[in-house]
Design an enzyme around this catalytic site. Structure first.
Site, mmCIF file in Angstrom:
data_model
loop_
_atom_site.group_PDB
_atom_site.id
_atom_site.type_symbol
_atom_site.label_atom_id
_atom_site.label_comp_id
_atom_site.label_asym_id
_atom_site.label_seq_id
_atom_site.Cartn_x
_atom_site.Cartn_y
_atom_site.Cartn_z
ATOM 1 N N ASP A 72 0.975 -1.196 0.306
ATOM 2 C CA ASP A 72 0.012 0.161 -0.097
ATOM 3 C C ASP A 72 1.409 0.784 -0.087
ATOM 4 O O ASP A 72 1.160 1.471 0.724
ATOM 5 C CB ASP A 72 -0.712 0.171 1.404
ATOM 6 N N GLU A 132 -1.261 -1.757 -5.100
ATOM 7 C CA GLU A 132 -2.866 -1.097 -5.309
ATOM 8 C C GLU A 132 -2.238 -0.024 -6.615
ATOM 9 O O GLU A 132 -1.296 1.011 -6.639
ATOM 10 C CB GLU A 132 -3.385 0.154 -3.945
ATOM 11 N N ASP A 164 -1.988 1.152 7.558
ATOM 12 C CA ASP A 164 -1.199 0.900 6.386
ATOM 13 C C ASP A 164 -0.928 -1.013 6.085
ATOM 14 O O ASP A 164 -1.039 -1.337 5.023
ATOM 15 C CB ASP A 164 -0.632 1.861 6.228
#
Length: 172
Positions: free
Chosen positions: A8, A67, A139
């Site tokens: 992430d 992502e 996170d």
């Protein structure tokens, strides 16, 4: 068995999560956050690169999921996110590990069942699916969710006769 690293990306905090997938079962191997300490972006990118490089060398994941960039509140934020993502991808590619990309909506759909899920819902589902004692830091939870999304995609593609990807709604 496959070891999947989920990332992430963020310019201040980059989450990572390693998920081991055996058949249709997944378990958390390790997760955490790379917190950058510098004020300027170039040294932060170096910290992200070094942190992801260390994780890849320590655990040797078979695949990496990350992502995709989305349009943030402003263009400057989107650029910084893209740069952080690039630093992470460069560290992974240096080790010749395949990278798979997923949108935030795809990740939420895979983990929560709803593409518009809230952050806390994602964290709770990660905790539940991986049988963790407590919800990981945000996170790290997002990174684990990205790894789980890829794990679910791998199982689905295998069931569809050995396809390796879906592009524009078609199996490849």
């Amino acid at each position: 068995m496959a070891l999947i690293l989920g990332i992430d990306p963020g310019s201040r905090r980059t989450g990572y999560g390693l998920v081991e997938q055996v058949g249709n079962r997944s378990r958390a191997v390790a997760f955490g956050t790379i917190a950058t300490t510098h004020k300027e972006i170039p040294p932060r990118l170096g910290e992200i690169f070094a942190g992801i490089d260390q994780v890849v060398k320590e655990f040797g994941p078979a695949e990496v999921s990350i992502e995709k960039v989305f349009m943030a509140r402003n263009a400057d934020s989107a650029l910084k996110l893209g740069q952080a993502r690039g630093a992470a991808i460069a560290a992974v590619m240096q080790a010749h590990v395949p990278v798979f990309e997923y949108s935030a909506r795809q990740v939420k759909q895979a983990v929560v069942g709803k593409g518009g899920a809230e952050k806390n819902q994602v964290g709770e589902m990660v905790k539940y699916l991986l049988k963790l004692e407590q919800r990981p830091q945000e996170d790290a939870a997002d990174a684990l969710a990205i790894a789980l999304c890829h794990a679910h995609m791998r199982v689905s593609l295998a069931r569809m006769g050995g396809a390796t990807a879906v592009r524009r709604g078609r199996l490849r």
